[in-house]
Design a protein around this motif. Structure first.
Motif: not given
Length: 491
Positions: A389-401
């Motif tokens: 979902g973060q990849a779809l949003l285009g934002r790394n909201l949780v700042q994790r890999l």
């Protein structure tokens, strides 16, 4: 080419159409007294200045002089709070309320067409009195003075209300009935230039190009004739800006132009812009009977026009702080506290990336049990879904890999392939940790939303460049150098 309203020289007007919005449920503001004051504060924020009006009135009482200078401190006095609980409540707009403004639409039949042009505004705070509505906005950046809005034929359409104005949001309407909230949500944060106005409106803040930049050409009188001595580069840059949705990012040193077919801002080269301006000058030479314009379509003049265009359209950080939304092939899904809102494409989303997937609200995921569920623990299924979902949003909201670790043949590579197909190949690229410290590697990542490493070597996270990963994941700023370019670009 996606263009705004075309017009003869000196009469361009901004405007573009975008498609539909869904009907929202009506919520009536029925609470009274002190509870209503607190409710409005929660919606509008603590910086909103609430004005007391006599019950059933649209205007402050004649004894309430200097109401335009009312401050938050004034409204907190117990006597003032008691008045708010008993009468009509309006909001002091513009600067005193940290940029809260409203669009007052006079007639019911004008509301839906305006929301079709501005699908994002379907989710903002909306109030209604007798007819039409008020759309409440939290302005970001500069915005114009208040002004009446009328059509080209002179018919009243509504009003842009800002500093110096007040708008009633609660109480009794003078013609009977109560003011009510049709959309019970905070005012949408938006740049004024992202509001799309109907082409039929005369906008008081839109001056003619000639008023802003001067005439399109400079004339000289020689003996018994008048000749075209030169073109006005600023005018032609302004005309291009009026007829196209374009911006210039000074950090990336790149132009972006909006394509209404995809809803995306794409990079536009200076050469392409010069070609379009040259074609527009040729068109004007014929339609406005200025044949001498053809001689000024040389490269040196066009370069000067583009240089002016950079300043006119400059928007630092244009793609920062965008609305949280997933941009798909056929619509935009905006994330709200109440779930997903399906909206049409709009330049106000400031999107550069989209998924190639067509959204179908009736679709299911019948094969998830074949790939993900057998390979991981139940908690990891949810984790994977959130990371996708973060990849779809285009934002790394949780700042994790995310690291997929496990035995071979369990579907890790296939899962990464599925994720790449979901977000689009153009939005993904290979993560090469060994090169992250090189001069040009970061520039390669500038427009990507997903970095992946497939079947990586054991030293993948211990190479010299791997230390850059922390900054990339954490949202830090980097200088990215373009090979063959000049200077550094912010990433």
């Amino acid at each position: 080419m996606t263009a705004k309203q075309r017009a003869p020289l000196d009469r361009g007007r901004a405007g573009q159409g975008v498609a539909s919005h869904r009907q929202l449920a009506t919520t009536h503001a029925g609470d009274q007294g002190a509870n209503q004051v607190q409710r409005l504060k929660r919606l509008l924020g603590n910086d909103a200045v609430l004005l007391w009006l006599p019950l059933g009135s649209k205007r402050p009482a004649s004894s309430f002089t200097g109401w335009q200078k009312t401050t938050i401190s004034d409204t907190l006095e117990p006597a003032y709070q008691a008045k708010l609980a008993e009468g009509n409540i309006s909001v002091l707009l513009g600067d005193p309320s940290s940029g809260i403004c409203s669009i007052d639409i006079d007639l019911d039949e004008e509301v839906e067409p305006f929301l079709e042009l501005n699908p994002l505004l379907a989710t903002t705070l909306r109030s209604k009195g007798k007819r039409g509505c008020n759309l409440w906005l939290q302005m970001v950046g500069e915005y114009p003075k208040a002004g009446k809005l009328a059509t080209d034929e002179g018919r009243a359409w509504g009003e842009w209300r800002s500093t110096g104005n007040q708008t009633v949001i609660h109480g009794a309407h003078p013609d009977g009935g109560d003011y009510r909230l049709e959309v019970n949500a905070p005012p949408l944060r938006i740049h004024f230039e992202d509001i799309v106005w109907p082409e039929s409106l005369k906008l008081p803040w839109v001056k003619s190009l000639a008023d802003i930049y001067g005439p399109p050409v400079f004339e000289e009188h020689q003996k018994n004739r008048t000749i075209i001595a030169d073109i006005n580069e600023g005018y032609w840059a302004g005309l291009y800006d009026r007829e196209n949705i374009v911006l210039h990012d000074p950090d990336e040193r790149a132009f972006y132009r909006y394509d209404e077919r995809t809803g995306l801002f794409g990079v536009e080269t200076s050469d392409r812009i010069k070609t379009d301006i040259s074609a527009r000058m040729l068109e004007a030479s014929r339609t406005d009977n200025i044949p001498e314009l053809v001689a000024f379509r040389r490269d040196s003049k066009l370069n000067a026009v583009v240089a002016q265009l950079r300043g006119i359209t400059e928007k630092p950080g244009a793609f920062e702080n965008r609305p949280q939304a997933v941009h798909l092939a056929n619509c935009v899904l905006r994330l709200t506290p109440h779930g997903l809102e399906r909206l049409a494409f709009s330049p106000s989303f400031r999107s550069r990336n989209r998924s190639p997937i067509i959204y179908d609200p009736a679709a299911t995921c019948p094969r998830s049990s074949e790939l993900v569920i057998p390979a991981v623990q139940p908690d990891d299924v949810v984790l994977l879904q959130k990371m996708i979902g973060q990849a779809l949003l285009g934002r790394n909201l949780v700042q994790r890999l995310m690291i997929l670790d496990g035995l071979g043949g369990r579907g890790k590579t296939q899962l990464v392939g599925v994720i790449q197909q979901l977000i689009g190949a153009a939005n993904s690229t290979e993560l090469r940790t060994r090169h992250l410290g090189d001069r040009f590697e970061l520039y390669r990542l500038r427009s990507r939303t997903l970095l992946t490493g497939v079947d990586v070597k054991p030293d993948f996270l211990s190479t010299e460049g791997a230390s850059v990963l922390k900054g990339l994941v954490g949202g830090d700023w980097f200088d990215a150098e373009q090979k063959g370019g000049n200077g550094a670009f912010k990433l």
